[in-house]
Design a protein around this motif. Structure first.
Motif, PDB file in Angstrom:
ATOM      1  N   THR A 176       0.703  -1.234  -0.131  1.00  0.00           N
ATOM      2  CA  THR A 176      -0.018  -0.154   0.063  1.00  0.00           C
ATOM      3  C   THR A 176       0.923   1.259  -0.093  1.00  0.00           C
ATOM      4  OG1 THR A 176      -1.752  -1.153   1.108  1.00  0.00           O
ATOM      5  CG2 THR A 176      -1.869   1.296   1.373  1.00  0.00           C
ATOM      6  N   ASN A 177       0.489   2.066  -0.732  1.00  0.00           N
ATOM      7  CA  ASN A 177       1.237   3.738  -0.826  1.00  0.00           C
ATOM      8  C   ASN A 177       0.224   4.590  -0.101  1.00  0.00           C
ATOM      9  OD1 ASN A 177       1.770   6.209  -1.475  1.00  0.00           O
ATOM     10  ND2 ASN A 177       3.078   5.496  -3.228  1.00  0.00           N
ATOM     11  N   HIS A 178       0.686   4.733   1.159  1.00  0.00           N
ATOM     12  CA  HIS A 178      -0.148   5.800   2.023  1.00  0.00           C
ATOM     13  C   HIS A 178      -0.427   7.129   1.495  1.00  0.00           C
ATOM     14  CE1 HIS A 178      -0.162   2.521   5.142  1.00  0.00           C
ATOM     15  NE2 HIS A 178       1.028   2.343   5.030  1.00  0.00           N
ATOM     16  N   TRP A 179       0.468   7.515   0.845  1.00  0.00           N
ATOM     17  CA  TRP A 179       0.371   8.855   0.109  1.00  0.00           C
ATOM     18  C   TRP A 179      -0.749   8.812  -1.154  1.00  0.00           C
ATOM     19  CZ3 TRP A 179       2.663  13.165   2.021  1.00  0.00           C
ATOM     20  CH2 TRP A 179       3.523  12.856   2.973  1.00  0.00           C
ATOM     21  N   LEU A 180      -0.747   7.943  -1.821  1.00  0.00           N
ATOM     22  CA  LEU A 180      -1.974   7.974  -2.830  1.00  0.00           C
ATOM     23  C   LEU A 180      -3.272   7.525  -2.079  1.00  0.00           C
ATOM     24  CD1 LEU A 180      -0.035   5.678  -5.663  1.00  0.00           C
ATOM     25  CD2 LEU A 180      -1.003   8.163  -5.443  1.00  0.00           C
ATOM     26  N   ALA A 181      -3.187   6.670  -1.027  1.00  0.00           N
ATOM     27  CA  ALA A 181      -4.371   6.637  -0.170  1.00  0.00           C
ATOM     28  C   ALA A 181      -4.932   8.032   0.265  1.00  0.00           C
ATOM     29  CB  ALA A 181      -4.209   5.641   0.710  1.00  0.00           C
ATOM     30  N   GLY A 182      -3.770   8.702   1.019  1.00  0.00           N
ATOM     31  CA  GLY A 182      -4.290  10.140   1.450  1.00  0.00           C
ATOM     32  C   GLY A 182      -4.977  10.972   0.191  1.00  0.00           C
ATOM     33  N   LEU A 183      -4.403  10.618  -0.918  1.00  0.00           N
ATOM     34  CA  LEU A 183      -4.766  11.517  -2.246  1.00  0.00           C
ATOM     35  C   LEU A 183      -6.113  11.250  -2.311  1.00  0.00           C
ATOM     36  CD1 LEU A 183      -4.598  13.143  -4.912  1.00  0.00           C
ATOM     37  CD2 LEU A 183      -3.728  11.227  -5.799  1.00  0.00           C
ATOM     38  N   PHE A 184      -6.648  10.137  -2.311  1.00  0.00           N
ATOM     39  CA  PHE A 184      -7.886   9.394  -2.550  1.00  0.00           C
ATOM     40  C   PHE A 184      -9.078  10.154  -1.413  1.00  0.00           C
ATOM     41  CE2 PHE A 184     -11.121   6.571  -0.882  1.00  0.00           C
ATOM     42  CZ  PHE A 184     -11.967   6.691  -1.629  1.00  0.00           C
ATOM     43  N   LEU A 185      -8.380  10.098  -0.232  1.00  0.00           N
ATOM     44  CA  LEU A 185      -9.183  10.609   0.742  1.00  0.00           C
ATOM     45  C   LEU A 185      -9.277  12.235   0.785  1.00  0.00           C
ATOM     46  CD1 LEU A 185      -8.119   8.584   3.833  1.00  0.00           C
ATOM     47  CD2 LEU A 185     -10.018   8.544   2.566  1.00  0.00           C
ATOM     48  N   VAL A 186      -8.250  13.028   0.574  1.00  0.00           N
ATOM     49  CA  VAL A 186      -8.273  14.469   0.172  1.00  0.00           C
ATOM     50  C   VAL A 186      -9.495  14.781  -0.805  1.00  0.00           C
ATOM     51  CG1 VAL A 186      -7.051  16.379  -0.220  1.00  0.00           C
ATOM     52  CG2 VAL A 186      -6.098  14.797   1.314  1.00  0.00           C
ATOM     53  N   ALA A 187      -9.145  14.068  -1.904  1.00  0.00           N
ATOM     54  CA  ALA A 187      -9.952  14.504  -3.114  1.00  0.00           C
ATOM     55  C   ALA A 187     -11.388  14.084  -2.826  1.00  0.00           C
ATOM     56  CB  ALA A 187      -9.475  13.503  -4.222  1.00  0.00           C
ATOM     57  N   LEU A 188     -11.818  12.904  -2.182  1.00  0.00           N
ATOM     58  CA  LEU A 188     -13.042  12.656  -1.983  1.00  0.00           C
ATOM     59  C   LEU A 188     -13.841  13.497  -1.190  1.00  0.00           C
ATOM     60  CD1 LEU A 188     -15.416  10.525  -2.125  1.00  0.00           C
ATOM     61  CD2 LEU A 188     -14.313   9.513   0.054  1.00  0.00           C
ATOM     62  N   VAL A 189     -13.059  14.222   0.037  1.00  0.00           N
ATOM     63  CA  VAL A 189     -13.178  15.218   0.847  1.00  0.00           C
ATOM     64  C   VAL A 189     -13.699  16.320   0.004  1.00  0.00           C
ATOM     65  CG1 VAL A 189     -12.949  16.973   2.821  1.00  0.00           C
ATOM     66  CG2 VAL A 189     -12.310  14.383   2.905  1.00  0.00           C
ATOM     67  N   GLY A 190     -12.910  16.782  -0.830  1.00  0.00           N
ATOM     68  CA  GLY A 190     -13.056  17.823  -1.877  1.00  0.00           C
ATOM     69  C   GLY A 190     -14.456  17.869  -2.739  1.00  0.00           C
ATOM     70  N   VAL A 191     -14.508  16.614  -2.992  1.00  0.00           N
ATOM     71  CA  VAL A 191     -15.750  16.367  -4.084  1.00  0.00           C
ATOM     72  C   VAL A 191     -17.020  16.700  -3.211  1.00  0.00           C
ATOM     73  CG1 VAL A 191     -17.192  14.744  -5.020  1.00  0.00           C
ATOM     74  CG2 VAL A 191     -14.985  14.544  -5.695  1.00  0.00           C
ATOM     75  N   LEU A 192     -17.018  16.130  -1.780  1.00  0.00           N
ATOM     76  CA  LEU A 192     -18.261  16.213  -0.910  1.00  0.00           C
ATOM     77  C   LEU A 192     -18.279  17.829  -0.555  1.00  0.00           C
ATOM     78  CD1 LEU A 192     -17.875  13.182   1.560  1.00  0.00           C
ATOM     79  CD2 LEU A 192     -19.144  13.625  -0.370  1.00  0.00           C
ATOM     80  N   ALA A 193     -17.163  18.447  -0.274  1.00  0.00           N
ATOM     81  CA  ALA A 193     -17.259  19.967  -0.114  1.00  0.00           C
ATOM     82  C   ALA A 193     -17.729  20.773  -1.346  1.00  0.00           C
ATOM     83  CB  ALA A 193     -15.744  20.422   0.353  1.00  0.00           C
ATOM     84  N   THR A 194     -17.428  20.422  -2.180  1.00  0.00           N
ATOM     85  CA  THR A 194     -17.787  21.058  -3.489  1.00  0.00           C
ATOM     86  C   THR A 194     -19.116  20.717  -3.767  1.00  0.00           C
ATOM     87  OG1 THR A 194     -15.506  20.798  -4.906  1.00  0.00           O
ATOM     88  CG2 THR A 194     -17.387  21.304  -6.052  1.00  0.00           C
TER      89      THR A 194
END
Length: 328
Positions: A176-194
């Motif tokens: 597992t690449n935790h940075w890419l997992a973090g990218l997924f979580l941050v982007a998902l939060v961004g989608v919900l915020a938008t």
């Protein structure tokens, strides 16, 4: 072209582009308002500005930082040791230059001969034209600059596991690449915020759809490439992508010539995620972290590598099944 030759090319090209980015604004300095319109909303109406000097400095940094990184890679990095790395390097060198010059040119053009920056509307076609020009320059440059095919790696003694007649074993590993997992979580939060901002009326128009498209793409990319599950059994090699592993690449054992272990870094293969050129003689790497990679060579000559823990045992078991097939 040698590494020194590429570094010389980057130096000459970079000096030329820098001279254009400095010289052109100075030529038209007296015909431009100060400050300049430098940012526009989705309809092309200016909503941000900078002074002439600040905009010039921003443009030089936008181009210069990338140029310096490319120079360092040409002089010291392992990126240019592979065909993919050389192609990406050349494509980025020329494509980024066209993007930088195009952005500056569009900004100067819409501000030219205006009394106030608020009058500088930016047509959508200009933005599209700049992007298309950068891609149309970078892609051919990358194809022309990638050089010859990479030499095949021939390990002196690939690992092999001895199996008793009729014995079957399975090897499974996950990375597992935790940075890419973090990218997924941050982007998902961004989608919900938008989405929340759009529903409440704080954000509207084209900006909503642009943000949703960009953030959704980033979320899908992070989700699909943040982890990998590799399985070796009598059927061959199966590589499942993402936490669920539903999307998978399967290579039957009768299509594998050999397997071995290599130590590779993201810089050598062009970054994280899926890197390489598919095809009969292509080399594809699924890179999640630097270090041990399980590498297979197909009977057609192509190679596939995946960064995964305990790769030696996976390669050894795969070679055992390959040897069993050859002997039968």
């Amino acid at each position: 072209m040698t590494l020194r030759g590429r570094a010389t090319l980057a130096l000459i090209w970079g000096v030329f582009v820098t001279a254009v980015l400095i010289g052109v604004p100075l030529v038209f300095r007296d015909r431009l308002p100060d400050p300049l319109a430098t940012h526009w909303n989705g309809t092309g109406v200016p909503d941000g500005h900078m002074s002439f000097a600040a905009n010039l400095l921003f443009t030089l940094l936008f181009w210069g930082v990338a140029w310096i990184v490319l120079m360092v890679l040409a002089l010291r990095g392992p990126t240019l040791s592979t065909r993919l790395g050389r192609g990406c390097w050349c494509g980025f060198l020329f494509g980024w230059a066209v993007l930088s010059v195009g952005m500056q040119g569009s900004t100067l053009y819409v501000n030219l001969d205006l009394a106030d920056w608020r009058q500088a509307t930016l047509p959508t076609w200009q933005v599209i034209a700049v992007i298309v020009a950068a891609v149309a320059t970078g892609v051919p440059a990358g194809l022309l600059g990638r050089g010859g095919p990479d030499p095949h790696h021939d390990p002196a003694s690939p690992p092999i596991m001895r199996l008793r007649p009729g014995q079957r074993a399975v090897w499974v590993s996950r990375t597992t690449n935790h940075w890419l997992a973090g990218l997924f979580l941050v982007a998902l939060v961004g989608v919900l915020a938008t989405a929340v901002l759009a529903v409440t009326g704080v954000m509207s128009g084209g900006a909503v759809w642009i943000n949703l498209a960009a953030l959704s793409a980033a979320a899908l990319l992070g989700f699909g490439t943040c982890s990998v599950r590799v399985r070796v059994d009598a059927d061959g090699l199966r590589v499942g992508f993402g936490p669920l592993g539903r999307i998978a690449r399967h290579t039957p054992v009768d299509r594998i010539e050999s397997a071995w272990v290599e130590t590779r870094s993201p810089a050598e293969v062009g970054g994280w995620g899926v890197r390489g050129l598919p095809g009969a003689g292509g080399r594809v790497t699924f890179m999640l972290r630097g270090g041990e990679c399980l590498v297979i060579r197909r009977v057609t000559g192509g190679e596939f590598a995946v960064s995964v823990d305990d790769a030696r045992n996976g390669a050894a078991l795969l070679n055992a099944y390959v040897a069993e097939r050859v002997d039968s």
